[in-house]
Design a protein around this motif. Sequence first.
Motif, short mmCIF file in Angstrom:
data_model
loop_
_atom_site.label_atom_id
_atom_site.label_comp_id
_atom_site.label_asym_id
_atom_site.label_seq_id
_atom_site.Cartn_x
_atom_site.Cartn_y
_atom_site.Cartn_z
N CYS A 4 0.86 -1.19 0.00
CA CYS A 4 0.00 0.00 0.00
C CYS A 4 0.89 1.23 0.00
O CYS A 4 1.50 1.56 1.02
CB CYS A 4 -0.90 -0.01 1.23
SG CYS A 4 -1.97 1.45 1.36
N CYS A 6 -0.15 4.34 -0.52
CA CYS A 6 -0.84 5.46 0.12
C CYS A 6 -0.50 5.57 1.60
O CYS A 6 -0.38 6.67 2.14
CB CYS A 6 -2.35 5.33 -0.06
SG CYS A 6 -2.89 5.36 -1.77
N ASN A 36 -7.69 1.64 2.27
CA ASN A 36 -8.67 2.66 2.65
C ASN A 36 -8.70 3.85 1.71
O ASN A 36 -9.70 4.55 1.66
CB ASN A 36 -8.40 3.17 4.07
CG ASN A 36 -8.95 2.25 5.12
OD1 ASN A 36 -9.81 1.43 4.85
ND2 ASN A 36 -8.44 2.36 6.33
N GLN A 37 -7.62 4.11 0.98
CA GLN A 37 -7.60 5.31 0.17
C GLN A 37 -7.95 5.02 -1.29
O GLN A 37 -9.07 5.22 -1.71
CB GLN A 37 -6.25 6.00 0.27
CG GLN A 37 -6.29 7.43 -0.20
CD GLN A 37 -5.21 8.27 0.41
OE1 GLN A 37 -4.52 7.85 1.32
NE2 GLN A 37 -5.05 9.46 -0.09
N CYS A 38 -7.02 4.54 -2.07
CA CYS A 38 -7.32 4.31 -3.49
C CYS A 38 -7.82 2.89 -3.76
O CYS A 38 -8.49 2.65 -4.74
CB CYS A 38 -6.10 4.62 -4.35
SG CYS A 38 -4.79 3.38 -4.30
N GLY A 39 -7.48 1.94 -2.90
CA GLY A 39 -7.98 0.58 -3.01
C GLY A 39 -7.24 -0.33 -3.97
O GLY A 39 -7.58 -1.50 -4.11
N LYS A 40 -6.22 0.18 -4.65
CA LYS A 40 -5.49 -0.64 -5.63
C LYS A 40 -4.71 -1.77 -4.98
O LYS A 40 -4.38 -2.74 -5.65
CB LYS A 40 -4.56 0.24 -6.45
CG LYS A 40 -5.30 1.18 -7.36
CD LYS A 40 -4.34 2.00 -8.20
CE LYS A 40 -5.13 2.93 -9.10
NZ LYS A 40 -4.23 3.75 -9.92
N CYS A 41 -4.43 -1.67 -3.71
CA CYS A 41 -3.62 -2.68 -3.03
C CYS A 41 -4.47 -3.80 -2.43
O CYS A 41 -3.92 -4.79 -1.93
CB CYS A 41 -2.81 -2.02 -1.93
SG CYS A 41 -3.82 -1.19 -0.69
#
Length: 63
Positions: A4, A6, A36-41
């Motif tokens: 992550c 972010c 929690n932020q961009c969700g790509k992980c």
Amino acid sequence: MYVCLCHAITDTQIKEAVDQGDTSLAAVKQRLGVGNQCGKCSRMANEIIQARLDVTPNFYEVA
């Protein structure tokens, strides 16, 4: 390896969270903030969690 970006969360931190009792992405998300932020992980984090659960024996299932 950073999973992550972010929140600067590594695979080691995710594995330690699983070792401390977190058995789902939601639990790891609550503890570390992963996804929690961009969700790509989220997908990679979930794969790490599942791989760790496969390696770590669950003594409650045996009893």
